[in-house]
Design an enzyme around this catalytic site. Structure first.
Site, mmCIF file in Angstrom:
data_model
loop_
_atom_site.group_PDB
_atom_site.id
_atom_site.type_symbol
_atom_site.label_atom_id
_atom_site.label_comp_id
_atom_site.label_asym_id
_atom_site.label_seq_id
_atom_site.Cartn_x
_atom_site.Cartn_y
_atom_site.Cartn_z
ATOM 1 N N GLN A 1 13.817 18.509 20.591
ATOM 2 C CA GLN A 1 14.276 18.659 22.705
ATOM 3 C C GLN A 1 15.648 19.795 22.597
ATOM 4 O O GLN A 1 15.501 20.381 24.500
ATOM 5 C CB GLN A 1 14.662 17.404 23.474
ATOM 6 C CG GLN A 1 12.945 16.883 23.425
ATOM 7 C CD GLN A 1 14.096 14.837 24.006
ATOM 8 O OE1 GLN A 1 14.344 14.549 22.810
ATOM 9 N NE2 GLN A 1 13.470 14.831 24.937
ATOM 10 N N ASN B 1 13.124 6.553 15.988
ATOM 11 C CA ASN B 1 13.357 6.649 17.260
ATOM 12 C C ASN B 1 12.267 5.666 17.943
ATOM 13 O O ASN B 1 10.906 6.351 18.141
ATOM 14 C CB ASN B 1 13.322 8.064 18.301
ATOM 15 C CG ASN B 1 13.698 7.992 19.596
ATOM 16 O OD1 ASN B 1 15.101 7.089 20.162
ATOM 17 N ND2 ASN B 1 13.650 8.045 19.946
ATOM 18 N N GLU B 2 12.709 4.775 18.887
ATOM 19 C CA GLU B 2 11.633 4.009 19.668
ATOM 20 C C GLU B 2 9.775 4.113 18.962
ATOM 21 O O GLU B 2 8.889 4.626 19.352
ATOM 22 C CB GLU B 2 11.916 5.165 20.841
ATOM 23 C CG GLU B 2 12.408 5.297 21.983
ATOM 24 C CD GLU B 2 12.629 5.655 22.922
ATOM 25 O OE1 GLU B 2 11.842 6.120 23.420
ATOM 26 O OE2 GLU B 2 13.558 5.482 24.107
#
Ligand code: FCB
Length: 429
Positions: A21, A160-161
């Site tokens: 990101q 992550n997640e």
């Protein structure tokens, strides 16, 4: 005016980010997928340059240090570190060593995520999350990262997640590898569970071999799926999605087994000791109605709670919901909680100041109720590439001019800095 409420002693506070990101210059499954069809991203953008953090990380991290942040979460990009299977790039590992050093120089405890939604292209081509050798490959990569950084990193997050990644890429088909079937979703959950167990074991093994201190977790996304009404049919519609999305992964970790409906309870080596703390990402809860047309989501129609204010992303904003999530997770698992993400999409920085104050007060309420909560990492420091939303969602404390890459702190960055520096949360804005 009252002075506000003090954060607990030793509490860590800062921001969270993810490589794809912010960094730019990454060749992975996401960049290939977007290059092949730019229409998969809302504004037709990509992360080719992102916010150029790969080159600017020293100045960026120094800025956060000046703002009083005492912790920073970032992810290592697997595709950079292992560009070909089994070939580790010493330059890439040196880069992340530099990031850890820059965090420490700025007075921030690093939290390192090993996999934040993206995969190396070579791994995606071999079948990605569901390939039988992926857990072992992930362990090898995790071990290489632990060897390179473990003397200077205490807090690790394997994945992550996992439930979000499985749902977006394998059930809803909105992210790579663009699959959309319950079988693919369950397969991805299984793969991610085995990866987490293998990765956690690898970090623990490397750290123990050197006598280093390592605390391992994952970033669990808790997004309660609550029945919209008291009717039995809505309660029934919410139950299975809620179990699969919010409970399954953690229950499996705690039991050490691949629980139904993904497995038949088979034991996974290393799984039951895989969590030293609980990384919690929380943004919102959703409301569920039974809907016979919603076959893909198991007959659950999932909407933002209409009774609450919404962010510019359309997610419900509910600080009391955040408190309930923290209390519930503490009571269920009794693992020290580190909030690994919490934040709000807010184009004009109008909602964020109140959001920060209300959510930190809610966290302090949970502490007063006896929860052991040790860290809060706000999502996020800089406006960035928000996956299939491109640059349309602004989660940052700091705005980034996409032409000049100039960083400009928003009013909420100043407010957050005041809280970080003083350790005191105002009771109101
Ligand atoms: C979380 C993701 C993070 C970011 C925020 C808004 O689910 O972990 O990368 O997209 O949402």
């Amino acid at each position: 005016m009252s002075r506000g409420r003090a954060l607990p002693g030793g509490f860590l506070i800062g921001c969270a980010t993810a490589a794809h990101q912010v960094e730019g210059g990454i060749d992975n499954d996401w960049s290939r997928w977007v290059a092949a069809d730019p229409s998969v991203v809302k504004d037709g953008s990509d992360a080719t340059l992102a916010i150029d953090h790969f080159r600017r990380f020293r100045a960026d991290l120094a800025d956060l240090g000046v703002m009083g942040h005492s912790a920073h979460r970032f992810s290592i990009e697997w595709a950079r570190v292992e560009p070909q299977p089994g070939v580790f790039d010493p330059e890439a590992l040196r880069h992340y060593r530099g990031v850890v050093t820059a965090c420490r120089a700025a007075g921030m405890e690093p939290y390192v995520t090993l996999q934040h939604f993206t995969l190396p292209v070579w791994l995606a081509e071999r079948g990605g999350l569901t390939a039988p050798e992926t857990p072992w490959l992930f362990a090898r990569y995790a071990g290489a990262c632990a060897e390179a950084l473990g003397d200077a990193v205490r807090f690790w997050l394997t994945i992550n997640e996992p439930a979000v990644l499985a749902a977006m890429g394998h059930l809803l088909g909105n992210w790579p590898p663009r699959q959309a079937s319950p079988a693919s979703f369950l397969g991805a959950l299984r793969g991610l569970l085995l990866m987490h167990a293998a990765g956690s074991t690898a970090i623990h093994t490397v750290a123990a071999g050197h006598g280093w201190d390592a605390a391992v977790s994952l970033a669990h996304h808790e997004r309660p799926l609550l029945p919209a009404t008291g009717h039995l049919i809505d309660r029934a519609a919410a139950a299975l999605p809620n179990w699969l999305f919010n409970r399954w992964f953690l229950e499996a970790c705690v039991s050490g087994r691949v629980l139904p409906p993904v497995g038949a309870g088979e034991l996974v080596p290393g799984l039951s000791g895989s969590l030293d703390y609980l990384g919690v990402n929380n943004y919102a809860h959703d409301s569920v109605h039974f809907d016979p047309r919603a076959r893909r989501t198991l007959f659950a129609r999932i909407d933002a709670d209409p009774s609450l204010p919404h962010s510019s992303f359309g997610w419900a904003i509910d600080a009391q919901g955040f408190r309930k999530v923290l209390v519930d997770l503490w009571q269920r698992y009794r693992l020290p909680i580190h909030v690994s993400e919490n934040g709000v999409a807010d184009t004009d920085d109008e909602l964020r100041p109140r959001f920060i104050i209300d959510h930190l007060n809610a966290l302090l309420d949970a502490v007063d109720e006896g929860c052991d909560i040790r860290a809060y990492l706000h999502w996020t420091a800089w406006d960035n590439f928000e996956w299939d939303q491109g640059y349309t969602q602004h989660f940052g404390l700091i705005a980034v001019d996409r032409d000049t890459m100039q960083r400009t702190p928003k009013p909420s960055a100043e407010l957050y800095a005041r809280i970080c520096r003083t350790g005191v949360v105002p009771r109101d804005v």
